[in-house]
Design a protein around this motif. Structure first.
Motif, mmCIF file in Angstrom:
data_model
loop_
_atom_site.group_PDB
_atom_site.id
_atom_site.type_symbol
_atom_site.label_atom_id
_atom_site.label_comp_id
_atom_site.label_asym_id
_atom_site.label_seq_id
_atom_site.Cartn_x
_atom_site.Cartn_y
_atom_site.Cartn_z
ATOM 1 N N LEU A 1 1.163 -5.631 -5.528
ATOM 2 C CA LEU A 1 1.003 -5.440 -4.091
ATOM 3 C C LEU A 1 1.407 -6.690 -3.318
ATOM 4 O O LEU A 1 1.758 -6.619 -2.137
ATOM 5 C CB LEU A 1 -0.451 -5.086 -3.766
ATOM 6 C CG LEU A 1 -1.007 -3.786 -4.345
ATOM 7 C CD1 LEU A 1 -2.492 -3.669 -4.031
ATOM 8 C CD2 LEU A 1 -0.249 -2.588 -3.797
ATOM 9 N N ILE A 2 1.358 -7.842 -3.985
ATOM 10 C CA ILE A 2 1.716 -9.105 -3.352
ATOM 11 C C ILE A 2 3.189 -9.421 -3.568
ATOM 12 O O ILE A 2 3.918 -9.748 -2.622
ATOM 13 C CB ILE A 2 0.849 -10.248 -3.922
ATOM 14 C CG1 ILE A 2 -0.637 -9.939 -3.731
ATOM 15 C CG2 ILE A 2 1.235 -11.583 -3.305
ATOM 16 C CD1 ILE A 2 -1.556 -10.896 -4.457
ATOM 17 N N ALA A 3 3.641 -9.322 -4.822
ATOM 18 C CA ALA A 3 4.973 -9.818 -5.178
ATOM 19 C C ALA A 3 6.091 -8.833 -4.862
ATOM 20 O O ALA A 3 7.148 -9.225 -4.350
ATOM 21 C CB ALA A 3 5.005 -10.183 -6.666
ATOM 22 N N LEU A 4 5.883 -7.563 -5.154
ATOM 23 C CA LEU A 4 6.970 -6.580 -5.052
ATOM 24 C C LEU A 4 7.515 -6.425 -3.630
ATOM 25 O O LEU A 4 8.742 -6.424 -3.437
ATOM 26 C CB LEU A 4 6.507 -5.239 -5.613
ATOM 27 C CG LEU A 4 7.594 -4.171 -5.799
ATOM 28 C CD1 LEU A 4 8.702 -4.682 -6.706
ATOM 29 C CD2 LEU A 4 6.986 -2.903 -6.391
ATOM 30 N N PRO A 5 6.667 -6.278 -2.595
ATOM 31 C CA PRO A 5 7.236 -6.148 -1.233
ATOM 32 C C PRO A 5 8.038 -7.373 -0.806
ATOM 33 O O PRO A 5 9.088 -7.230 -0.161
ATOM 34 C CB PRO A 5 5.989 -5.959 -0.357
ATOM 35 C CG PRO A 5 4.938 -5.451 -1.267
ATOM 36 C CD PRO A 5 5.196 -6.097 -2.580
ATOM 37 N N LEU A 6 7.573 -8.578 -1.150
ATOM 38 C CA LEU A 6 8.309 -9.789 -0.782
ATOM 39 C C LEU A 6 9.675 -9.813 -1.429
ATOM 40 O O LEU A 6 10.699 -10.070 -0.778
ATOM 41 C CB LEU A 6 7.502 -11.026 -1.195
ATOM 42 C CG LEU A 6 6.361 -11.458 -0.280
ATOM 43 C CD1 LEU A 6 5.579 -12.596 -0.923
ATOM 44 C CD2 LEU A 6 6.888 -11.877 1.080
ATOM 45 N N ILE A 7 9.713 -9.554 -2.719
ATOM 46 C CA ILE A 7 10.985 -9.582 -3.442
ATOM 47 C C ILE A 7 11.915 -8.496 -2.922
ATOM 48 O O ILE A 7 13.113 -8.731 -2.710
ATOM 49 C CB ILE A 7 10.726 -9.438 -4.954
ATOM 50 C CG1 ILE A 7 10.081 -10.714 -5.499
ATOM 51 C CG2 ILE A 7 12.022 -9.124 -5.704
ATOM 52 C CD1 ILE A 7 9.690 -10.647 -6.949
ATOM 53 N N LEU A 8 11.393 -7.308 -2.699
ATOM 54 C CA LEU A 8 12.225 -6.194 -2.240
ATOM 55 C C LEU A 8 12.901 -6.513 -0.912
ATOM 56 O O LEU A 8 14.125 -6.345 -0.765
ATOM 57 C CB LEU A 8 11.370 -4.935 -2.121
ATOM 58 C CG LEU A 8 12.069 -3.684 -1.567
ATOM 59 C CD1 LEU A 8 13.189 -3.260 -2.488
ATOM 60 C CD2 LEU A 8 11.073 -2.552 -1.381
ATOM 61 N N TRP A 9 12.146 -7.009 0.064
ATOM 62 C CA TRP A 9 12.710 -7.209 1.396
ATOM 63 C C TRP A 9 13.559 -8.469 1.499
ATOM 64 O O TRP A 9 14.578 -8.470 2.188
ATOM 65 C CB TRP A 9 11.588 -7.223 2.429
ATOM 66 C CG TRP A 9 11.232 -5.829 2.826
ATOM 67 C CD1 TRP A 9 10.383 -4.984 2.178
ATOM 68 C CD2 TRP A 9 11.768 -5.090 3.930
ATOM 69 N NE1 TRP A 9 10.342 -3.774 2.814
ATOM 70 C CE2 TRP A 9 11.170 -3.804 3.900
ATOM 71 C CE3 TRP A 9 12.665 -5.394 4.949
ATOM 72 C CZ2 TRP A 9 11.470 -2.836 4.840
ATOM 73 C CZ3 TRP A 9 12.946 -4.424 5.892
ATOM 74 C CH2 TRP A 9 12.362 -3.160 5.841
ATOM 75 N N ILE A 10 13.186 -9.541 0.838
ATOM 76 C CA ILE A 10 14.007 -10.759 0.894
ATOM 77 C C ILE A 10 15.334 -10.540 0.181
ATOM 78 O O ILE A 10 16.410 -10.868 0.707
ATOM 79 C CB ILE A 10 13.243 -11.950 0.291
ATOM 80 C CG1 ILE A 10 12.046 -12.314 1.168
ATOM 81 C CG2 ILE A 10 14.164 -13.163 0.154
ATOM 82 C CD1 ILE A 10 11.183 -13.423 0.595
#
Length: 285
Positions: free
Chosen positions: A157-166
């Protein structure tokens, strides 16, 4: 103002030095505290002149904290290893899932693509307390409470959204014509992705991985509720220094210094990727 003027350079340097000292002073003071006893830390007025001691670091490494209440067993090094394992594994899994997904969102247009991407990003908007109760009940039912697998799953929930959008923004900055030219030579989509897109997006991927690692490392609330002392990271393990006999400020300061070293070394190693990746990929609207 002429930037080549020596006076201007001196003033700019002094301004940068003042800003740097302002922001780094708390860390400097914590570093000093880590070499002092509680008596030295609590004396009034405080002083930077003292006889340094390594007892705080030795207490963390040996796992034995000597206080007025006696000898307490602490598991700081185990908590530190938990942080390394949980953050590294969570970011690695998020990269495996998120980078191909980011490429798909950047290169292909399909129904509800923007809605799906925004839904994934919205996981970062929700406060952890909002999902803790259903998560804890759900984990109890399926047996994931107090397990590394459960924590790694939650850390997505922390890592995946950041990696996906960046990384998605970085892929969008890469001209698709390069990939089209490679495809014309008869190469598959997968080979185009691994041989062309991934190498060109490496700075953005490194920046996203570093930011995700820092956010996972600093997480507190998920591990506090969903894991016991044996699985908890260093952010939760630091609570052991608040004892019935008082707060062990020296050990807390030493724990802070040791806990920031992994992320600091990683940031220094990847700083050029971080600057390049954020400036080229993450700011794309």
């Amino acid at each position: 103002m002429d930037r080549s003027n020596p006076v201007t350079k001196i003033l700019r340097g002094l301004a940068l030095l003042a800003i740097g000292l302002f922001f780094l002073f708390p860390l400097f003071w914590v570093a000093l505290m880590s070499f002092q006893t509680n008596e030295q830390i609590l004396r009034i007025p405080p002083s930077i002149v003292f006889e340094p001691t390594l007892s705080n670091y030795w207490a963390l490494i040996s796992g034995r904290l000597v206080s007025t209440a006696g000898v307490l067993e602490i598991k700081f090094m185990g908590n530190l290893w938990n942080s390394v394992f949980l953050s590294t594994t969570s970011v690695a899994l998020a990269l495996i899932l998120g980078v191909p997904a980011a490429y798909a969102f950047a290169r292909f247009r399909f129904r509800l693509s923007e809605d799906i991407a925004f839904t994934l990003l919205s996981f970062r908007f929700a406060p952890p307390l909002l999902v803790l109760l259903p998560l804890s009940l759900y984990f109890q039912d399926i047996g994931l409470t107090d397990t590394y697998v459960g924590l790694i799953w939650v850390y997505q929930l922390i890592a995946l959204p950041l990696i996906l959008w960046i990384v998605r923004g970085y892929f969008e900055d890469i001209s698709p014509d390069i990939e089209h030219a490679y495809r014309i030579d008869g190469h598959s989509w997968w080979k185009t992705f691994t041989k062309i897109a991934l190498p060109l997006a490496r700075p953005g991927i490194a920046a996203a991985a570093l930011l995700s690692f820092i956010f996972c490392w600093n997480n507190f609330i998920f591990a506090l509720i969903l894991a016991s002392a044996g699985k908890q990271p260093v952010t939760v393990g630091a609570l052991a220094f608040v004892t019935a006999s008082g707060i062990q400020y020296g050990q807390i300061a030493a724990a802070v210094i040791l806990s920031i070293l992994p992320t600091l070394l990683l940031a220094l190693y990847a700083q050029r990727y971080l600057v390049e990746g954020l400036s080229l990929g993450a700011v794309k609207g």
